[in-house]
Scaffold this motif. Structure first.
Motif, PDB file in Angstrom:
ATOM      1  N   ASP A 181       0.580  -1.436   0.507  1.00  0.00           N
ATOM      2  CA  ASP A 181       0.238  -0.036  -0.207  1.00  0.00           C
ATOM      3  C   ASP A 181       1.009   1.221   0.216  1.00  0.00           C
ATOM      4  OD1 ASP A 181      -1.713   2.469   0.665  1.00  0.00           O
ATOM      5  OD2 ASP A 181      -2.995   1.400   2.023  1.00  0.00           O
ATOM      6  N   GLN A 182       1.248   1.534  -0.919  1.00  0.00           N
ATOM      7  CA  GLN A 182       1.626   3.400  -0.988  1.00  0.00           C
ATOM      8  C   GLN A 182       1.027   4.608  -1.497  1.00  0.00           C
ATOM      9  OE1 GLN A 182       4.745   2.492  -4.274  1.00  0.00           O
ATOM     10  NE2 GLN A 182       5.516   0.585  -3.806  1.00  0.00           N
ATOM     11  N   ARG A 183      -0.203   4.357  -0.962  1.00  0.00           N
ATOM     12  CA  ARG A 183      -0.734   5.975  -0.869  1.00  0.00           C
ATOM     13  C   ARG A 183      -0.632   6.782  -0.225  1.00  0.00           C
ATOM     14  NH1 ARG A 183      -6.812   2.408  -0.296  1.00  0.00           N
ATOM     15  NH2 ARG A 183      -5.422   0.968   1.326  1.00  0.00           N
ATOM     16  N   ALA A 184       0.123   7.099   0.750  1.00  0.00           N
ATOM     17  CA  ALA A 184       0.666   7.524   1.574  1.00  0.00           C
ATOM     18  C   ALA A 184       1.997   8.563   1.445  1.00  0.00           C
ATOM     19  CB  ALA A 184       0.341   7.294   2.617  1.00  0.00           C
ATOM     20  N   THR A 185       2.666   7.343   0.389  1.00  0.00           N
ATOM     21  CA  THR A 185       3.979   7.398   0.449  1.00  0.00           C
ATOM     22  C   THR A 185       4.961   8.359  -0.892  1.00  0.00           C
ATOM     23  OG1 THR A 185       6.130   6.316   0.656  1.00  0.00           O
ATOM     24  CG2 THR A 185       5.013   5.711  -1.346  1.00  0.00           C
ATOM     25  N   ALA A 186       5.754   8.733  -0.386  1.00  0.00           N
ATOM     26  CA  ALA A 186       6.655   9.525  -1.549  1.00  0.00           C
ATOM     27  C   ALA A 186       7.459   8.710  -2.529  1.00  0.00           C
ATOM     28  CB  ALA A 186       7.715  10.082  -0.580  1.00  0.00           C
ATOM     29  N   PRO A 187       6.877   9.329  -3.600  1.00  0.00           N
ATOM     30  CA  PRO A 187       8.090   8.395  -5.133  1.00  0.00           C
ATOM     31  C   PRO A 187       8.844   7.925  -4.852  1.00  0.00           C
ATOM     32  CG  PRO A 187       7.095  10.613  -5.604  1.00  0.00           C
ATOM     33  CD  PRO A 187       6.818  10.502  -4.605  1.00  0.00           C
ATOM     34  N   PHE A 188       9.409   6.900  -4.762  1.00  0.00           N
ATOM     35  CA  PHE A 188      10.640   6.218  -4.478  1.00  0.00           C
ATOM     36  C   PHE A 188      11.514   6.650  -5.145  1.00  0.00           C
ATOM     37  CE2 PHE A 188       8.255   1.600  -4.429  1.00  0.00           C
ATOM     38  CZ  PHE A 188       8.302   1.824  -2.912  1.00  0.00           C
ATOM     39  N   THR A 189      12.995   6.616  -4.916  1.00  0.00           N
ATOM     40  CA  THR A 189      14.394   7.608  -4.960  1.00  0.00           C
ATOM     41  C   THR A 189      14.893   6.625  -6.332  1.00  0.00           C
ATOM     42  OG1 THR A 189      15.544   6.851  -3.012  1.00  0.00           O
ATOM     43  CG2 THR A 189      14.325   8.848  -3.438  1.00  0.00           C
ATOM     44  N   ASP A 190      15.842   7.230  -7.262  1.00  0.00           N
ATOM     45  CA  ASP A 190      16.034   6.074  -7.741  1.00  0.00           C
ATOM     46  C   ASP A 190      17.156   4.994  -7.320  1.00  0.00           C
ATOM     47  OD1 ASP A 190      15.434   7.783 -10.099  1.00  0.00           O
ATOM     48  OD2 ASP A 190      17.063   8.750 -10.385  1.00  0.00           O
ATOM     49  N   GLU A 191      17.652   5.946  -6.216  1.00  0.00           N
ATOM     50  CA  GLU A 191      18.560   4.902  -5.313  1.00  0.00           C
ATOM     51  C   GLU A 191      18.003   3.808  -4.183  1.00  0.00           C
ATOM     52  OE1 GLU A 191      22.178   4.962  -1.546  1.00  0.00           O
ATOM     53  OE2 GLU A 191      19.862   6.148  -1.699  1.00  0.00           O
ATOM     54  N   GLU A 192      16.582   4.214  -4.047  1.00  0.00           N
ATOM     55  CA  GLU A 192      15.558   2.868  -3.613  1.00  0.00           C
ATOM     56  C   GLU A 192      15.408   1.089  -5.124  1.00  0.00           C
ATOM     57  OE1 GLU A 192      13.888   5.373  -0.330  1.00  0.00           O
ATOM     58  OE2 GLU A 192      12.875   5.486  -2.155  1.00  0.00           O
ATOM     59  N   ARG A 193      15.027   2.805  -6.096  1.00  0.00           N
ATOM     60  CA  ARG A 193      14.462   1.840  -7.327  1.00  0.00           C
ATOM     61  C   ARG A 193      15.618   0.484  -7.076  1.00  0.00           C
ATOM     62  NH1 ARG A 193      11.615   6.653  -8.599  1.00  0.00           N
ATOM     63  NH2 ARG A 193      13.405   6.639  -9.841  1.00  0.00           N
ATOM     64  N   THR A 194      16.359   1.375  -7.656  1.00  0.00           N
ATOM     65  CA  THR A 194      17.899   0.526  -8.337  1.00  0.00           C
ATOM     66  C   THR A 194      17.609  -0.590  -6.813  1.00  0.00           C
ATOM     67  OG1 THR A 194      18.865   2.154  -8.834  1.00  0.00           O
ATOM     68  CG2 THR A 194      20.263   0.169  -8.298  1.00  0.00           C
ATOM     69  N   TRP A 195      17.986  -0.182  -5.226  1.00  0.00           N
ATOM     70  CA  TRP A 195      18.204  -1.751  -4.637  1.00  0.00           C
ATOM     71  C   TRP A 195      16.460  -2.174  -4.822  1.00  0.00           C
ATOM     72  CZ3 TRP A 195      15.154  -3.440  -0.456  1.00  0.00           C
ATOM     73  CH2 TRP A 195      16.451  -4.870   0.685  1.00  0.00           C
ATOM     74  N   VAL A 196      15.631  -2.401  -5.185  1.00  0.00           N
ATOM     75  CA  VAL A 196      14.918  -2.996  -4.194  1.00  0.00           C
ATOM     76  C   VAL A 196      14.611  -3.627  -5.720  1.00  0.00           C
ATOM     77  CG1 VAL A 196      11.931  -3.128  -5.724  1.00  0.00           C
ATOM     78  CG2 VAL A 196      12.536  -1.433  -3.662  1.00  0.00           C
ATOM     79  N   HIS A 197      15.204  -3.661  -7.388  1.00  0.00           N
ATOM     80  CA  HIS A 197      15.275  -4.186  -8.472  1.00  0.00           C
ATOM     81  C   HIS A 197      16.451  -5.107  -8.275  1.00  0.00           C
ATOM     82  CE1 HIS A 197      16.188  -6.033 -12.486  1.00  0.00           C
ATOM     83  NE2 HIS A 197      17.101  -5.295 -12.363  1.00  0.00           N
ATOM     84  N   GLU A 198      17.342  -5.120  -7.079  1.00  0.00           N
ATOM     85  CA  GLU A 198      18.651  -6.039  -7.264  1.00  0.00           C
ATOM     86  C   GLU A 198      18.485  -7.141  -6.020  1.00  0.00           C
ATOM     87  OE1 GLU A 198      21.643  -6.090  -9.244  1.00  0.00           O
ATOM     88  OE2 GLU A 198      21.119  -4.110  -9.661  1.00  0.00           O
ATOM     89  N   TYR A 199      17.474  -6.167  -5.487  1.00  0.00           N
ATOM     90  CA  TYR A 199      17.221  -7.378  -3.918  1.00  0.00           C
ATOM     91  C   TYR A 199      16.439  -8.287  -4.623  1.00  0.00           C
ATOM     92  CZ  TYR A 199      14.579  -8.578  -0.218  1.00  0.00           C
ATOM     93  OH  TYR A 199      14.596  -9.439   1.506  1.00  0.00           O
ATOM     94  N   TRP A 200      15.538  -7.900  -5.782  1.00  0.00           N
ATOM     95  CA  TRP A 200      14.519  -9.651  -5.853  1.00  0.00           C
ATOM     96  C   TRP A 200      15.114 -10.113  -7.145  1.00  0.00           C
ATOM     97  CZ3 TRP A 200      11.467 -10.082  -3.013  1.00  0.00           C
ATOM     98  CH2 TRP A 200      10.121  -9.596  -1.907  1.00  0.00           C
ATOM     99  N   ARG A 201      16.100  -9.278  -8.164  1.00  0.00           N
ATOM    100  CA  ARG A 201      17.231 -10.008  -9.202  1.00  0.00           C
ATOM    101  C   ARG A 201      17.927 -11.137  -8.264  1.00  0.00           C
ATOM    102  NH1 ARG A 201      21.986  -9.352 -10.958  1.00  0.00           N
ATOM    103  NH2 ARG A 201      22.531  -7.588 -10.056  1.00  0.00           N
ATOM    104  N   ALA A 202      18.561 -10.518  -7.392  1.00  0.00           N
ATOM    105  CA  ALA A 202      19.546 -11.734  -6.591  1.00  0.00           C
ATOM    106  C   ALA A 202      18.652 -12.582  -6.068  1.00  0.00           C
ATOM    107  CB  ALA A 202      19.635 -10.573  -5.616  1.00  0.00           C
ATOM    108  N   ARG A 203      16.997 -12.745  -5.208  1.00  0.00           N
ATOM    109  CA  ARG A 203      16.009 -13.558  -4.818  1.00  0.00           C
ATOM    110  C   ARG A 203      15.795 -14.725  -6.319  1.00  0.00           C
ATOM    111  NH1 ARG A 203      11.520 -14.144  -1.911  1.00  0.00           N
ATOM    112  NH2 ARG A 203       9.512 -15.481  -2.865  1.00  0.00           N
ATOM    113  N   SER A 204      15.749 -13.738  -7.026  1.00  0.00           N
ATOM    114  CA  SER A 204      14.982 -14.967  -8.295  1.00  0.00           C
ATOM    115  C   SER A 204      17.295 -16.214  -8.517  1.00  0.00           C
ATOM    116  CB  SER A 204      14.873 -14.144  -8.875  1.00  0.00           C
ATOM    117  OG  SER A 204      15.342 -14.560 -10.580  1.00  0.00           O
ATOM    118  N   GLU A 205      18.005 -14.902  -8.622  1.00  0.00           N
ATOM    119  CA  GLU A 205      18.924 -16.282  -9.141  1.00  0.00           C
ATOM    120  C   GLU A 205      19.369 -16.420  -7.832  1.00  0.00           C
ATOM    121  OE1 GLU A 205      22.054 -12.391  -9.268  1.00  0.00           O
ATOM    122  OE2 GLU A 205      21.675 -12.210 -11.509  1.00  0.00           O
ATOM    123  N   ARG A 206      18.941 -16.751  -6.954  1.00  0.00           N
ATOM    124  CA  ARG A 206      19.168 -18.055  -5.727  1.00  0.00           C
ATOM    125  C   ARG A 206      18.010 -18.844  -5.859  1.00  0.00           C
ATOM    126  NH1 ARG A 206      19.383 -13.592  -2.694  1.00  0.00           N
ATOM    127  NH2 ARG A 206      17.364 -13.639  -1.689  1.00  0.00           N
TER     128      ARG A 206
END
Length: 138
Positions: free
Chosen positions: A56-81
Motif C-alpha cells: 500500500d503506497q497510497r501515502a508514500t513519497a515516490p521512490f528515489t532512483d537509489e531505492e528503485r535500484t536497490w529494490v530491483h537488485e534485491y529481487w534479482r538476487a532472490r531470483s538468482e538464488r
C-alpha cells in the motif's frame, strides 16, 4: 492482522489470508530504514513460505532512483538464488496510474522472481492476489 515489523518507512503486517501487507508511511524515507523495511518483508515471506505481497503506497513519497535500484537488485538476487515467484499487488495513490507512462508502470527489467500489478483500489489488488493463488493451485 499481526504486526511483524515497523519503522519510519511503514508497517509490515501478517495478513490472515497468507500474504504480507506492507503499508508505507507518508513522507521521505531514510535509505537505511528503507532497506531494513524491505529486508524484514522478505524475512516474513520466507518465514511462512508466502508468495504474495500487498504493498500500500497510497501515502508514500515516490521512490528515489537509489531505492528503485536497490529494490530491483534485491529481487534479482532472490531470483538468482532460485527463490519462488512472488506476486505483488501495489496500490498507488488515486489517479497516479493515469499520469504515469507505460514504461514507468512496468519496468522491462523486472526480475523473473517478481510479478507485480499496479492498482488504485485495495479491493482490486486483493482480488488479483486471490486470483494468483487460485491459478498457482491448478
Amino acid at each position: 492482522m499481526r504486526l511483524y515489523f515497523e519503522n519510519s518507512v511503514g508497517r509490515v503486517l501478517e495478513h490472515p489470508d497468507g500474504y504480507a501487507l506492507v503499508r508505507y508511511a507518508a513522507g521521505q524515507r531514510d535509505f537505511a530504514f528503507f532497506r531494513a523495511f524491505l529486508t524484514h518483508t522478505g524475512h516474513l515471506l520466507r518465514r511462512y513460505g508466502w508468495h504474495q505481497l500487498l504493498a500500500d503506497q497510497r501515502a508514500t513519497a515516490p521512490f528515489t532512483d537509489e531505492e528503485r535500484t536497490w529494490v530491483h537488485e534485491y529481487w534479482r538476487a532472490r531470483s538468482e538464488r532460485g527463490g519462488d515467484e512472488l506476486h505483488s499487488a501495489v496500490i498507488l495513490p488515486q489517479g497516479l496510474l493515469n499520469r504515469l507512462s507505460p514504461t514507468l508502470l512496468m519496468n522491462d527489467s523486472q526480475p523473473s522472481a517478481l510479478t507485480y500489478r499496479l492498482f488504485e483500489a485495495e479491493a482490486e489488488a486483493v482480488a488479483w492476489l486471490h486470483q494468483q493463488r487460485r491459478l498457482a493451485s491448478l
